[in-house]
Design a protein around this motif. Structure first.
Motif, mmCIF file in Angstrom:
data_model
loop_
_atom_site.group_PDB
_atom_site.id
_atom_site.type_symbol
_atom_site.label_atom_id
_atom_site.label_comp_id
_atom_site.label_asym_id
_atom_site.label_seq_id
_atom_site.Cartn_x
_atom_site.Cartn_y
_atom_site.Cartn_z
ATOM 1 N N SER A 184 1.194 -0.959 0.115
ATOM 2 C CA SER A 184 -0.361 0.018 -0.218
ATOM 3 C C SER A 184 0.930 1.086 -0.225
ATOM 4 C CB SER A 184 -0.897 0.083 1.468
ATOM 5 O OG SER A 184 -1.975 -1.417 1.075
ATOM 6 N N ARG A 185 0.376 2.240 -1.150
ATOM 7 C CA ARG A 185 0.482 3.886 -0.709
ATOM 8 C C ARG A 185 0.350 4.789 -0.083
ATOM 9 N NH1 ARG A 185 1.467 5.459 -6.003
ATOM 10 N NH2 ARG A 185 1.822 7.933 -5.032
ATOM 11 N N GLY A 186 0.611 6.052 -0.200
ATOM 12 C CA GLY A 186 -0.175 7.527 0.331
ATOM 13 C C GLY A 186 -0.133 8.101 -1.145
ATOM 14 N N THR A 187 -0.276 9.296 -0.881
ATOM 15 C CA THR A 187 -0.867 9.994 -1.816
ATOM 16 C C THR A 187 0.349 10.991 -2.040
ATOM 17 O OG1 THR A 187 -1.723 11.766 -0.391
ATOM 18 C CG2 THR A 187 -2.989 9.948 -1.784
ATOM 19 N N ASP A 188 1.390 11.454 -1.814
ATOM 20 C CA ASP A 188 2.351 11.480 -1.658
ATOM 21 C C ASP A 188 3.502 10.504 -3.149
ATOM 22 O OD1 ASP A 188 2.097 13.488 -0.409
ATOM 23 O OD2 ASP A 188 3.748 13.013 1.033
ATOM 24 N N ALA A 189 4.667 11.647 -3.931
ATOM 25 C CA ALA A 189 5.454 10.668 -4.722
ATOM 26 C C ALA A 189 6.372 9.824 -3.444
ATOM 27 C CB ALA A 189 5.923 11.968 -5.354
ATOM 28 N N GLY A 190 6.598 8.518 -3.971
ATOM 29 C CA GLY A 190 8.123 8.058 -3.512
ATOM 30 C C GLY A 190 7.145 6.989 -3.272
ATOM 31 N N PRO A 191 8.010 6.143 -2.956
ATOM 32 C CA PRO A 191 7.842 4.504 -3.136
ATOM 33 C C PRO A 191 6.778 4.135 -2.054
ATOM 34 C CG PRO A 191 10.253 4.539 -2.681
ATOM 35 C CD PRO A 191 9.047 5.903 -2.524
ATOM 36 N N TRP A 192 6.484 2.527 -1.803
ATOM 37 C CA TRP A 192 5.209 2.082 -1.194
ATOM 38 C C TRP A 192 5.180 2.323 0.617
ATOM 39 C CZ3 TRP A 192 6.807 -2.345 1.021
ATOM 40 C CH2 TRP A 192 7.192 -3.312 0.471
ATOM 41 N N CYS A 193 4.722 1.857 1.463
ATOM 42 C CA CYS A 193 5.058 2.648 2.377
ATOM 43 C C CYS A 193 4.086 1.398 3.349
ATOM 44 C CB CYS A 193 5.008 4.011 3.041
ATOM 45 S SG CYS A 193 2.614 4.269 3.147
ATOM 46 N N HIS A 194 3.945 0.766 3.243
ATOM 47 C CA HIS A 194 3.459 -0.313 3.873
ATOM 48 C C HIS A 194 3.178 -1.746 3.411
ATOM 49 C CE1 HIS A 194 -0.144 -1.985 6.219
ATOM 50 N NE2 HIS A 194 0.832 -1.678 7.549
ATOM 51 N N VAL A 195 3.418 -2.803 3.674
ATOM 52 C CA VAL A 195 3.153 -4.258 3.517
ATOM 53 C C VAL A 195 2.831 -4.784 4.509
ATOM 54 C CG1 VAL A 195 5.691 -4.853 3.709
ATOM 55 C CG2 VAL A 195 4.256 -6.234 1.899
ATOM 56 N N VAL A 196 1.664 -5.821 3.786
ATOM 57 C CA VAL A 196 1.125 -7.007 5.562
ATOM 58 C C VAL A 196 1.730 -8.589 4.026
ATOM 59 C CG1 VAL A 196 -0.968 -7.894 5.980
ATOM 60 C CG2 VAL A 196 -1.157 -5.953 5.364
ATOM 61 N N GLU A 197 2.316 -8.858 5.278
ATOM 62 C CA GLU A 197 2.414 -10.399 4.463
ATOM 63 C C GLU A 197 1.592 -11.619 5.473
ATOM 64 O OE1 GLU A 197 6.294 -11.499 5.453
ATOM 65 O OE2 GLU A 197 7.280 -9.938 4.071
ATOM 66 N N ARG A 198 1.401 -12.154 4.489
ATOM 67 C CA ARG A 198 0.010 -13.880 5.630
ATOM 68 C C ARG A 198 0.910 -14.295 5.987
ATOM 69 N NH1 ARG A 198 -4.870 -15.298 3.194
ATOM 70 N NH2 ARG A 198 -3.663 -14.599 0.856
ATOM 71 N N GLY A 199 0.279 -14.187 7.402
ATOM 72 C CA GLY A 199 0.586 -15.085 8.491
ATOM 73 C C GLY A 199 -0.100 -14.503 9.822
ATOM 74 N N GLU A 200 0.682 -14.948 11.628
ATOM 75 C CA GLU A 200 0.223 -15.015 12.520
ATOM 76 C C GLU A 200 0.189 -13.457 12.504
ATOM 77 O OE1 GLU A 200 0.833 -15.902 16.704
ATOM 78 O OE2 GLU A 200 1.723 -17.130 15.432
ATOM 79 N N ALA A 201 -0.751 -12.858 12.261
ATOM 80 C CA ALA A 201 -0.878 -11.109 13.624
ATOM 81 C C ALA A 201 1.127 -10.978 14.180
ATOM 82 C CB ALA A 201 -1.396 -11.016 13.906
ATOM 83 N N ARG A 202 1.609 -10.137 13.286
ATOM 84 C CA ARG A 202 2.645 -9.399 14.444
ATOM 85 C C ARG A 202 3.501 -8.543 13.306
ATOM 86 N NH1 ARG A 202 7.782 -11.851 12.770
ATOM 87 N NH2 ARG A 202 6.907 -13.324 10.516
ATOM 88 N N LEU A 203 4.645 -7.813 14.356
ATOM 89 C CA LEU A 203 5.187 -6.927 13.877
ATOM 90 C C LEU A 203 6.166 -8.027 13.209
ATOM 91 C CD1 LEU A 203 6.211 -4.195 12.781
ATOM 92 C CD2 LEU A 203 6.868 -3.846 14.508
ATOM 93 N N ILE A 204 6.950 -7.697 11.315
ATOM 94 C CA ILE A 204 7.865 -8.130 11.121
ATOM 95 C C ILE A 204 9.175 -7.044 11.196
ATOM 96 C CG2 ILE A 204 8.834 -9.292 8.873
ATOM 97 C CD1 ILE A 204 5.769 -9.813 7.896
#
Ligand SMILES: [Fe+2]
Length: 315
Positions: free
Chosen positions: A49-69
């Motif tokens: 996922s990304r925001g509206t500003d120019a720049g690379p994407w800023c958030h990724v979710v990997e399928r798995g047990e909920a946790r911070l990677i």
């Protein structure tokens, strides 16, 4: 000159993204789109996922047990990647294999969270955002009779600004992000004696250039975990549009609306379906490297300029 950047192993330019795991990508995407992020790419096991500003994407979710990677930071040149790869325990330089490409070195922080050092990832052009501001000139400039009414909808998330970790080992965590990545201290929070640091705010080191009050915050906690992710929205009006849109969608609210004392942002925090904090904020303090680290008593730290009492304590 403030402490930190000159003696660090690396000097990161920016926070690129945060990586979390969740068992249900459909549910994750529903929450993130309601929050105001736009989907960049979806694979069977990843959601970018990304925001509206120019720049690379800023958030990724990997399928798995909920946790911070973990998190990822941008560096200016390949020499920084080579320095990163020489750090004890670091991975090799390798292609990211993710949208936007680039190469990375994966480090591990004292809590076991990954910290990717990335060079060469492509930026995405800004997304169009309709003018909506509460602005007399804007309203007077509209054709006669065309009164402006913004329909309900999510806030416009511009970008990821910061992330906050709880940790049982605050000293090592705070030092690692400053001494390895080259973040510089903005404010350290103490309880009782001044050497009993219970939380700390760090920012990017960009010389004379002004940056957000913090890109990373960490505080003492029973376990190492994500406290929240802070995303910048367009302005206070946009933040309130997001508030009522998320409320109507049944998203669980956490804290706000208020204006922090430390950092000065107008903030509003929510829980994702796995009890992780997601924050909309706007209008932060900005500082350059000339600003000195300040020590702040815990009793002052969570006060708001306006808004309700916080749901957490720093003790
Ligand atoms: Fe925040």
């Amino acid at each position: 000159m403030a402490t930190g950047a000159g003696k660090s192993l690396l000097k990161v330019r920016d926070l690129l993204h945060v990586r979390v795991a969740a068992p249900d990508l459909d549910e994750a995407e529903r929450f993130l789109v309601t929050f105001g992020l736009a989907t960049v790419e979806r694979t069977p096991d990843r959601l970018y996922s990304r925001g509206t500003d120019a720049g690379p994407w800023c958030h990724v979710v990997e399928r798995g047990e909920a946790r911070l990677i973990g998190s990822a930071f941008l560096v200016d040149d390949r020499a920084q990647l080579e320095k990163a790869a020489a750090i004890a325990g670091a991975g090799a330089i390798e292609p990211t294999g993710e949208p936007g490409g680039g190469d990375r070195v994966r480090l591990t922080d004292p809590n076991g969270f990954s910290v990717d050092i990335i060079h060469g990832i492509e930026s995405l052009p800004a997304l169009p955002v309709e003018e909506h501001r509460v602005n007399t000139a804007f309203r007077r400039g509209r054709p006669d009779g065309q009164l402006y009414r913004r329909p309900p909808g999510p806030a416009h998330v511009r970008r990821l600004g910061h992330f906050v970790l709880s940790t049982p080992d605050l000293d090592r965590t705070r030092q690692w992000y400053r001494e390895v990545l080259g973040l510089i201290g903005t404010e350290d929070i103490f309880a009782g004696e001044k050497d009993n640091i219970v939380a700390s705010f760090s920012r990017l080191a960009r010389g004379e250039e002004y940056v957000d009050h913090h890109v990373f915050m960490t505080h003492k906690g029973a376990k190492a975990d994500l406290n929240h992710l802070g995303f910048e929205v367009l302005d206070a009006d946009d933040l309130f549009f997001g508030h009522y849109y998320m409320k109507d969608a049944g998203v669980r609210h956490r804290w706000g609306v208020g204006r922090h004392r430390l950092g000065s942002q107008i903030y509003n925090q929510w829980f994702d379906p796995w009890n992780r904090g997601y924050e909309h904020w706007t209008d932060t303090d900005v500082l350059n490297e000339q600003h000195e680290l300040a020590l702040v008593p815990a009793a002052e730290a969570l006060k708001s300029q306006w808004g309700d009492a916080p749901p957490v304590k720093f003790e």
